[in-house]
Design a protein around this motif. Structure first.
Motif, PDB file in Angstrom:
ATOM      1  N   LYS A 195     -37.819  49.528 -21.895  1.00  0.00           N
ATOM      2  CA  LYS A 195     -36.426  49.723 -22.303  1.00  0.00           C
ATOM      3  C   LYS A 195     -36.330  50.061 -23.796  1.00  0.00           C
ATOM      4  O   LYS A 195     -35.543  50.927 -24.207  1.00  0.00           O
ATOM      5  CB  LYS A 195     -35.609  48.472 -21.981  1.00  0.00           C
ATOM      6  N   PHE A 196     -37.117  49.368 -24.608  1.00  0.00           N
ATOM      7  CA  PHE A 196     -37.136  49.635 -26.049  1.00  0.00           C
ATOM      8  C   PHE A 196     -37.619  51.064 -26.308  1.00  0.00           C
ATOM      9  O   PHE A 196     -37.048  51.787 -27.135  1.00  0.00           O
ATOM     10  CB  PHE A 196     -38.051  48.620 -26.729  1.00  0.00           C
ATOM     11  N   ASN A 197     -38.638  51.479 -25.618  1.00  0.00           N
ATOM     12  CA  ASN A 197     -39.180  52.828 -25.734  1.00  0.00           C
ATOM     13  C   ASN A 197     -38.120  53.876 -25.407  1.00  0.00           C
ATOM     14  O   ASN A 197     -37.948  54.871 -26.130  1.00  0.00           O
ATOM     15  CB  ASN A 197     -40.369  52.964 -24.781  1.00  0.00           C
ATOM     16  N   GLU A 198     -37.373  53.624 -24.352  1.00  0.00           N
ATOM     17  CA  GLU A 198     -36.331  54.557 -23.927  1.00  0.00           C
ATOM     18  C   GLU A 198     -35.192  54.603 -24.934  1.00  0.00           C
ATOM     19  O   GLU A 198     -34.665  55.666 -25.274  1.00  0.00           O
ATOM     20  CB  GLU A 198     -35.802  54.144 -22.548  1.00  0.00           C
ATOM     21  N   ARG A 199     -34.799  53.431 -25.433  1.00  0.00           N
ATOM     22  CA  ARG A 199     -33.684  53.354 -26.374  1.00  0.00           C
ATOM     23  C   ARG A 199     -33.996  54.086 -27.676  1.00  0.00           C
ATOM     24  O   ARG A 199     -33.141  54.788 -28.223  1.00  0.00           O
ATOM     25  CB  ARG A 199     -33.363  51.885 -26.645  1.00  0.00           C
ATOM     26  N   CYS A 200     -35.218  53.932 -28.179  1.00  0.00           N
ATOM     27  CA  CYS A 200     -35.609  54.611 -29.413  1.00  0.00           C
ATOM     28  C   CYS A 200     -35.599  56.122 -29.221  1.00  0.00           C
ATOM     29  O   CYS A 200     -35.149  56.870 -30.097  1.00  0.00           O
ATOM     30  CB  CYS A 200     -36.997  54.153 -29.858  1.00  0.00           C
ATOM     31  N   MET A 201     -36.102  56.576 -28.066  1.00  0.00           N
ATOM     32  CA  MET A 201     -36.138  58.003 -27.782  1.00  0.00           C
ATOM     33  C   MET A 201     -34.737  58.595 -27.710  1.00  0.00           C
ATOM     34  O   MET A 201     -34.459  59.642 -28.293  1.00  0.00           O
ATOM     35  CB  MET A 201     -36.901  58.242 -26.472  1.00  0.00           C
ATOM     36  N   ILE A 202     -33.834  57.917 -27.017  1.00  0.00           N
ATOM     37  CA  ILE A 202     -32.477  58.435 -26.827  1.00  0.00           C
ATOM     38  C   ILE A 202     -31.770  58.646 -28.159  1.00  0.00           C
ATOM     39  O   ILE A 202     -31.140  59.678 -28.380  1.00  0.00           O
ATOM     40  CB  ILE A 202     -31.659  57.476 -25.946  1.00  0.00           C
ATOM     41  N   ARG A 203     -31.882  57.667 -29.073  1.00  0.00           N
ATOM     42  CA  ARG A 203     -31.140  57.782 -30.332  1.00  0.00           C
ATOM     43  C   ARG A 203     -31.994  58.304 -31.485  1.00  0.00           C
ATOM     44  O   ARG A 203     -31.596  58.253 -32.650  1.00  0.00           O
ATOM     45  CB  ARG A 203     -30.457  56.473 -30.694  1.00  0.00           C
ATOM     46  N   LEU A 204     -33.213  58.793 -31.169  1.00  0.00           N
ATOM     47  CA  LEU A 204     -34.104  59.441 -32.136  1.00  0.00           C
ATOM     48  C   LEU A 204     -34.442  58.545 -33.325  1.00  0.00           C
ATOM     49  O   LEU A 204     -34.325  58.947 -34.487  1.00  0.00           O
ATOM     50  CB  LEU A 204     -33.491  60.769 -32.612  1.00  0.00           C
ATOM     51  N   LEU A 205     -34.867  57.326 -33.025  1.00  0.00           N
ATOM     52  CA  LEU A 205     -35.384  56.417 -34.052  1.00  0.00           C
ATOM     53  C   LEU A 205     -36.899  56.481 -34.002  1.00  0.00           C
ATOM     54  O   LEU A 205     -37.522  56.098 -33.005  1.00  0.00           O
ATOM     55  CB  LEU A 205     -34.902  54.986 -33.807  1.00  0.00           C
ATOM     56  N   GLY A 206     -37.504  56.955 -35.079  1.00  0.00           N
ATOM     57  CA  GLY A 206     -38.941  57.177 -35.090  1.00  0.00           C
ATOM     58  C   GLY A 206     -39.744  56.068 -35.751  1.00  0.00           C
ATOM     59  O   GLY A 206     -39.194  55.126 -36.329  1.00  0.00           O
ATOM     60  N   ASP A 207     -41.052  56.199 -35.640  1.00  0.00           N
ATOM     61  CA  ASP A 207     -42.033  55.323 -36.304  1.00  0.00           C
ATOM     62  C   ASP A 207     -41.874  53.859 -35.935  1.00  0.00           C
ATOM     63  O   ASP A 207     -41.876  52.989 -36.804  1.00  0.00           O
ATOM     64  CB  ASP A 207     -41.954  55.498 -37.829  1.00  0.00           C
ATOM     65  N   MET A 208     -41.764  53.585 -34.649  1.00  0.00           N
ATOM     66  CA  MET A 208     -41.685  52.188 -34.219  1.00  0.00           C
ATOM     67  C   MET A 208     -43.080  51.641 -33.932  1.00  0.00           C
ATOM     68  O   MET A 208     -43.417  51.229 -32.827  1.00  0.00           O
ATOM     69  CB  MET A 208     -40.782  52.061 -32.983  1.00  0.00           C
ATOM     70  N   ARG A 209     -43.925  51.667 -34.980  1.00  0.00           N
ATOM     71  CA  ARG A 209     -45.208  50.984 -34.889  1.00  0.00           C
ATOM     72  C   ARG A 209     -44.958  49.481 -34.829  1.00  0.00           C
ATOM     73  O   ARG A 209     -43.884  49.007 -35.184  1.00  0.00           O
ATOM     74  CB  ARG A 209     -46.086  51.357 -36.075  1.00  0.00           C
ATOM     75  N   SER A 210     -45.973  48.742 -34.418  1.00  0.00           N
ATOM     76  CA  SER A 210     -45.771  47.330 -34.084  1.00  0.00           C
ATOM     77  C   SER A 210     -45.232  46.498 -35.235  1.00  0.00           C
ATOM     78  O   SER A 210     -44.576  45.480 -35.012  1.00  0.00           O
ATOM     79  CB  SER A 210     -47.073  46.715 -33.566  1.00  0.00           C
ATOM     80  N   TYR A 211     -45.476  46.911 -36.479  1.00  0.00           N
ATOM     81  CA  TYR A 211     -44.945  46.142 -37.613  1.00  0.00           C
ATOM     82  C   TYR A 211     -43.527  46.549 -37.987  1.00  0.00           C
ATOM     83  O   TYR A 211     -42.946  46.009 -38.929  1.00  0.00           O
ATOM     84  CB  TYR A 211     -45.876  46.227 -38.832  1.00  0.00           C
ATOM     85  N   ASN A 212     -42.952  47.496 -37.242  1.00  0.00           N
ATOM     86  CA  ASN A 212     -41.576  47.925 -37.508  1.00  0.00           C
ATOM     87  C   ASN A 212     -40.578  47.399 -36.476  1.00  0.00           C
ATOM     88  O   ASN A 212     -39.431  47.823 -36.453  1.00  0.00           O
ATOM     89  CB  ASN A 212     -41.490  49.453 -37.573  1.00  0.00           C
ATOM     90  N   TYR A 213     -41.043  46.494 -35.605  1.00  0.00           N
ATOM     91  CA  TYR A 213     -40.119  45.809 -34.705  1.00  0.00           C
ATOM     92  C   TYR A 213     -40.551  44.360 -34.561  1.00  0.00           C
ATOM     93  O   TYR A 213     -41.666  43.983 -34.952  1.00  0.00           O
ATOM     94  CB  TYR A 213     -40.045  46.495 -33.333  1.00  0.00           C
ATOM     95  N   VAL A 214     -39.655  43.536 -34.043  1.00  0.00           N
ATOM     96  CA  VAL A 214     -39.959  42.123 -33.829  1.00  0.00           C
ATOM     97  C   VAL A 214     -39.736  41.766 -32.364  1.00  0.00           C
ATOM     98  O   VAL A 214     -38.956  42.416 -31.665  1.00  0.00           O
ATOM     99  CB  VAL A 214     -39.095  41.188 -34.725  1.00  0.00           C
ATOM    100  N   ILE A 215     -40.430  40.726 -31.930  1.00  0.00           N
ATOM    101  CA  ILE A 215     -40.239  40.156 -30.601  1.00  0.00           C
ATOM    102  C   ILE A 215     -39.419  38.884 -30.759  1.00  0.00           C
ATOM    103  O   ILE A 215     -39.757  38.018 -31.578  1.00  0.00           O
ATOM    104  CB  ILE A 215     -41.580  39.812 -29.927  1.00  0.00           C
ATOM    105  N   VAL A 216     -38.340  38.782 -29.998  1.00  0.00           N
ATOM    106  CA  VAL A 216     -37.441  37.630 -30.109  1.00  0.00           C
ATOM    107  C   VAL A 216     -37.498  36.829 -28.812  1.00  0.00           C
ATOM    108  O   VAL A 216     -36.975  37.259 -27.787  1.00  0.00           O
ATOM    109  CB  VAL A 216     -35.988  38.086 -30.384  1.00  0.00           C
TER     110      VAL A 216
END
Length: 352
Positions: A195-216
């Motif tokens: 879902k996160f992968n799809e959401r980033c693609m849809i709104r064109l948010l780039g460079d979501m390497r593992s240190y650029n997101y958090v797990i909650v």
């Protein structure tokens, strides 16, 4: 050369805030006068390296200032905290303490991280002070509108204040926590990554390497629910390669990709992608006027290069076969077409 260096272009420049974006921020109470600027915090006299619990360099340094300047800076930062969290009510200032001002030596934004503690109960939180960048502001606003999460941030002239997003950094989670998760938890994390992968693609948010997101992690009855949140937004609508907007293509996320392949059938992956597109489409419809205002600003702004724009619109056209992408002349128009594509498909499915 690493796969990321091949995937990403040269370092992205910071883009100034236009008059249109400035007016948008003012209308939506984002543009508020604050008593300190990013440059003020650069006046530190020295610093020491901040290490983590395993004595590894975090790439943050703890700054220190002259006694006179520190007193003035601390008071200003306390006022910023009250503006961010209580609409400027300064009654709590006597109960606040600035425990640390850290400076990051890694990445594009070179942020300051401010630790604020309530001296009555020792509860503490953070906020960040950065230089303004139109890309990051667009990214923050799109996250606020199109994701499940509200974001709190302020802009004043050349300074951006961001509320801290709590969670376990993705790289730490993959290394230390993921191997200890139960099999049912791993399946749920795989679902969230899709879902996160799809959401980033849809709104064109780039460079979501593992240190650029958090797990909650959130405890829910007899199990833990994991969510994934982006925490870095400066690669909004800049890169030309479409793959940059898919977290799955970064090598740091390969353990997550492997998890998806191991735990989910293709039918389930498609189901979760459709679910995420539908949720995003509903958010587009419920915030249509605000999105239109933001897209108007983007369409009248320069937030990428002509080379990146030409490459991205061709690659998105190859993916969607929607001729409207080929007619786009800037990143704002590409994003507008992408959101219209998602909304139109959702409305067509609703009719069926």
């Amino acid at each position: 050369m690493s796969s990321e260096e091949k995937l990403m272009s040269q370092k992205k420049p910071a883009f100034p805030v236009t008059e249109e974006l400035h007016a948008y921020l003012t209308e939506h109470s984002r543009n508020i006068k604050i008593p300190i600027f990013y440059e003020d915090l650069l006046r530190f006299q020295g610093s020491i390296v901040v290490y983590d619990k395993n004595d590894v360099d975090t790439l943050w340094v703890r700054t220190y200032y002259s006694e006179f300047e520190r007193e003035e800076i601390d008071l200003s930062l306390k006022k910023v905290y009250t503006i961010l969290h209580s609409n400027g009510n300064e009654e709590t200032i006597p109960y606040l303490n600035i425990d640390a001002i850290d400076y990051c030596t890694f990445g594009n934004s070179k942020p300051f991280r401010v630790k604020v503690r309530n001296i009555l109960n020792d509860n503490y939180t953070y906020f960040y002070v950065k230089k303004t960048d139109a890309s990051r502001i667009y990214g923050l606003e799109l996250e606020h509108i199109l994701s499940p999460y509200n974001l709190n941030f302020l802009v004043y002239k050349d300074t951006l204040i961001e509320e801290h997003i709590a969670g376990i950094p993705g790289d730490d989670f993959i290394k230390e926590f993921l191997p200890k998760c139960r099999e049912s938890e791993k399946a749920q994390i795989a679902k969230e990554f899709v879902k996160f992968n799809e959401r980033c693609m849809i709104r064109l948010l780039g460079d979501m390497r593992s240190y650029n997101y958090v797990i909650v992690p959130t405890h829910d009855f007899d199990h833990v629910v994991y969510k994934i949140r982006a925490i870095d937004f400066d690669q909004q609508c800049f890169e030309g390669k479409f793959k940059v907007y898919y977290p799955q293509f970064f090598k740091e996320n390969y353990p997550m990709v492997a998890l998806v392949g191991d735990k989910l059938h293709e039918a389930s992956i498609n189901q979760y992608r459709i679910e995420e597109r539908s949720i995003v489409a509903k958010r587009i419809l419920s915030s249509e006027q605000r999105i239109q205002q933001l897209i108007f600003c983007m369409k009248n702004d320069v937030i990428s290069t002509d080379k990146n724009i030409q490459l991205l619109k061709q690659q998105v056209f190859d993916f969607t076969k929607d001729i409207a992408f080929k007619k786009s002349s800037n990143m704002g128009e590409i994003l507008e077409t992408a959101l219209e594509f998602v909304k139109r498909n959702y409305e067509n499915m609703s009719v069926l």
